[in-house]
Design an enzyme around this catalytic site. Structure first.
Site, PDB file in Angstrom:
ATOM      1  N   ARG A  53       2.842 -14.310  -0.837  1.00 59.15           N
ATOM      2  CA  ARG A  53       2.746 -12.778  -1.400  1.00 59.15           C
ATOM      3  C   ARG A  53       2.467 -12.892  -2.983  1.00 59.15           C
ATOM      4  O   ARG A  53       1.796 -12.230  -3.550  1.00 59.15           O
ATOM      5  CB  ARG A  53       4.070 -12.084  -1.228  1.00 59.15           C
ATOM      6  CG  ARG A  53       4.327 -11.804   0.441  1.00 59.15           C
ATOM      7  CD  ARG A  53       5.540 -11.312   0.605  1.00 59.15           C
ATOM      8  NE  ARG A  53       6.806 -12.082   0.222  1.00 59.15           N
ATOM      9  CZ  ARG A  53       7.862 -12.332   0.837  1.00 59.15           C
ATOM     10  NH1 ARG A  53       8.226 -11.598   1.935  1.00 59.15           N
ATOM     11  NH2 ARG A  53       8.937 -13.221   0.351  1.00 59.15           N
ATOM     12  N   GLY A  82       4.183 -10.288   3.928  1.00 58.14           N
ATOM     13  CA  GLY A  82       4.104 -11.691   4.629  1.00 58.14           C
ATOM     14  C   GLY A  82       4.167 -11.623   5.849  1.00 58.14           C
ATOM     15  O   GLY A  82       5.067 -10.898   6.517  1.00 58.14           O
ATOM     16  N   LYS A 156       7.043  -1.433  -1.847  1.00 59.35           N
ATOM     17  CA  LYS A 156       7.111  -2.832  -2.176  1.00 59.35           C
ATOM     18  C   LYS A 156       8.442  -2.753  -3.011  1.00 59.35           C
ATOM     19  O   LYS A 156       8.445  -2.403  -4.061  1.00 59.35           O
ATOM     20  CB  LYS A 156       6.007  -3.420  -2.760  1.00 59.35           C
ATOM     21  CG  LYS A 156       6.098  -5.018  -2.884  1.00 59.35           C
ATOM     22  CD  LYS A 156       6.140  -5.551  -1.783  1.00 59.35           C
ATOM     23  CE  LYS A 156       6.671  -7.162  -1.465  1.00 59.35           C
ATOM     24  NZ  LYS A 156       6.581  -7.760  -0.357  1.00 59.35           N
ATOM     25  N   ARG A 188      15.171  -3.156   1.840  1.00 54.14           N
ATOM     26  CA  ARG A 188      14.261  -2.337   2.598  1.00 54.14           C
ATOM     27  C   ARG A 188      14.924  -0.885   3.192  1.00 54.14           C
ATOM     28  O   ARG A 188      14.295   0.092   2.965  1.00 54.14           O
ATOM     29  CB  ARG A 188      13.888  -2.880   3.927  1.00 54.14           C
ATOM     30  CG  ARG A 188      12.840  -4.136   3.339  1.00 54.14           C
ATOM     31  CD  ARG A 188      12.154  -4.656   4.828  1.00 54.14           C
ATOM     32  NE  ARG A 188      13.096  -5.482   5.544  1.00 54.14           N
ATOM     33  CZ  ARG A 188      13.425  -6.715   5.785  1.00 54.14           C
ATOM     34  NH1 ARG A 188      12.667  -7.520   5.144  1.00 54.14           N
ATOM     35  NH2 ARG A 188      14.367  -6.975   6.625  1.00 54.14           N
ATOM     36  N   SER A 226       8.680  -3.149   2.352  1.00 53.67           N
ATOM     37  CA  SER A 226       8.588  -4.368   2.358  1.00 53.67           C
ATOM     38  C   SER A 226       9.229  -5.329   1.194  1.00 53.67           C
ATOM     39  O   SER A 226       8.641  -4.933   0.168  1.00 53.67           O
ATOM     40  CB  SER A 226       7.056  -4.674   2.640  1.00 53.67           C
ATOM     41  OG  SER A 226       6.851  -6.207   2.608  1.00 53.67           O
ATOM     42  N   ALA A 346      12.516  -3.011   9.822  1.00 55.16           N
ATOM     43  CA  ALA A 346      12.355  -1.662   9.984  1.00 55.16           C
ATOM     44  C   ALA A 346      13.673  -1.083   9.550  1.00 55.16           C
ATOM     45  O   ALA A 346      13.985   0.129  10.104  1.00 55.16           O
ATOM     46  CB  ALA A 346      11.658  -1.117  11.075  1.00 55.16           C
ATOM     47  N   GLN A 349      13.922   2.715   8.793  1.00 50.58           N
ATOM     48  CA  GLN A 349      12.496   3.107   9.150  1.00 50.58           C
ATOM     49  C   GLN A 349      12.304   3.360  10.404  1.00 50.58           C
ATOM     50  O   GLN A 349      11.844   2.574  11.244  1.00 50.58           O
ATOM     51  CB  GLN A 349      11.622   2.285   8.607  1.00 50.58           C
ATOM     52  CG  GLN A 349      12.019   1.480   6.957  1.00 50.58           C
ATOM     53  CD  GLN A 349      11.585   0.276   6.695  1.00 50.58           C
ATOM     54  OE1 GLN A 349      10.294   0.050   6.410  1.00 50.58           O
ATOM     55  NE2 GLN A 349      12.592  -0.637   6.447  1.00 50.58           N
ATOM     56  N   PRO A 351      13.942   4.980  14.293  1.00 49.46           N
ATOM     57  CA  PRO A 351      15.292   4.553  14.943  1.00 49.46           C
ATOM     58  C   PRO A 351      15.110   2.929  15.234  1.00 49.46           C
ATOM     59  O   PRO A 351      14.376   2.175  15.227  1.00 49.46           O
ATOM     60  CB  PRO A 351      14.844   5.273  16.223  1.00 49.46           C
ATOM     61  CG  PRO A 351      13.303   5.486  16.557  1.00 49.46           C
ATOM     62  CD  PRO A 351      12.910   5.623  14.911  1.00 49.46           C
TER      63      PRO A 351
END
Length: 368
Positions: A53, A82, A156, A188, A226, A346, A349, A351
């Site tokens: 990255r 990534g 990000k 995140r 991310s 996630a 982000q 369920p």
């Protein structure tokens, strides 16, 4: 004056390979001065020590520096994700905004913002949620989007390294975790809750001082976050449909309830007119499909529709890597493409075990 969004999906031979961007500039397909953001899927492990990255960001900065005015480079969001497990293909997504004097909307709109640098001890805490919420609002204002017009927010966010943890401790501040890998999930999650707060998807009272204390029943439906080692602030890109923007591009979104829940994505693709018989994207649809962005997560209960999975118990490979390959396969079968921006991890982000998806496409009639 109306603006028009442009999105190029370009191949990548390595994390520092910008040859396709250079070719697009030479061919007149890409105006470096109009670039708002560059997303990329790089072929590292997607974990704390994934420096593909950082390599991608370094290559982009070196590429754009001589092509844009002084100071403009900092205004390009560079979102590297990534991990290209399974059949995922490394690629670039270049998002631009140009003036369009005679266009009419609604059409895809893009805005971006950066937050102040986050103190290490604030990662995974209310301060990070509120910082991201403010950044999302700023990006919406730049794009002229209202919360209901937003289809997807890409964030990000930073993570904790050993050095960042030591720096906080030296000041007498205790970070939310001393586990660098766990810090990725906390970051995140806080970023997603910040986006959800800005979009009105959660109430302010849902947010706790520690993100770990917020139940997974509270989540963003239109955000992918991310985490990476290559930054200490947040880069935020907001996308939606605005009457103030013009052009052929449209964006729609869906939420998967688990890693094989492709029906909502199929419905999203159908709304964009991309599917043929059987609900799969046909050849004509693939010519108009510009980008797919999705989040993938291993469900915390260790089950997918009542059947046991081993993503959380594999000591060799991180669960986020399993989930990326799993969801990428499902979406690849649906779209007929492997250059998909599928990101693992996630937290908040979608369920638990699922995740949000966004699709950008050229509208019917705009492609020969």
């Amino acid at each position: 004056m109306p603006r028009r969004a442009e999105v190029l999906r370009l191949p990548m031979a390595a994390p520092d390979d910008v040859a396709s961007l250079a070719a697009a500039v030479a061919a007149g397909r890409l105006d470096p001065g109009a670039v708002v953001a560059v997303f990329a899927k790089t072929e590292g492990n997607g974990c704390v020590n994934d420096f593909t990255r950082a390599l991608g960001v370094h290559a982009l900065r070196a590429f754009f520096a001589p092509l844009v005015p002084e100071g403009a480079l900092a205004r390009i969001a560079m979102v590297m994700s990534g991990g290209t497990e399974g059949g995922l293909s490394p690629h670039w997504l270049v998002l631009s905004a140009v003036e369009e004097p005679h266009g009419t909307g609604p059409a895809l709109a893009i805005g971006q913002a950066r937050t102040p640098v986050l103190a290490p001890e604030d990662l995974g805490r209310r301060a990070q949620v509120e910082s991201v919420a403010a950044g999302v609002r700023a990006a919406m204002a730049q794009a002229g989007l209202r919360p209901g017009e937003v289809a997807y927010v890409q964030v990000k966010c930073p993570l904790l390294t050993s050095a960042r943890i030591a720096e906080a401790l030296a000041r007498g501040r205790e970070p939310a975790t001393r586990d660098t890998l766990r810090s990725m999930g906390l970051s995140r999650g806080a970023s997603a809750l910040g986006a959800a707060l800005a979009l009105g998807e959660i109430a302010p009272e849902v947010v706790r001082e520690a993100v770990a204390d917020v139940g997974l029943a509270h989540y963003a439906r239109r955000c992918g976050a991310s985490a990476g080692v290559e930054l200490a602030d947040h880069e935020i890109v907001v996308m939606g449909m605005s009457p103030g923007w013009s052009g052929p591009l449209a964006i729609d979104h869906a939420v998967m309830r688990d890693g094989i829940d492709v029906a909502p994505v199929a419905a999203c693709l159908a709304r964009l007119g991309l599917t043929g018989p059987g609900g799969l994207v046909d050849e004509a649809g693939r010519r108009r499909l510009v980008a797919v962005l999705a989040k993938a997560e291993a469900s915390g209960d260790g089950l997918v529709r009542g059947l046991r999975h081993t993503m959380l118990t594999d000591s060799d490979i991180s669960a986020t890597r399993h989930a990326r390959g799993f969801v990428a396969g499902a979406l690849g079968a649906l779209t007929g493409r492997t250059d998909l921006f599928v990101s693992g991890g996630a937290e908040h982000q979608g369920p638990d075990g699922g995740g949000p998806v966004a699709v950008i496409a050229e509208r019917a009639g705009d492609v020969p």
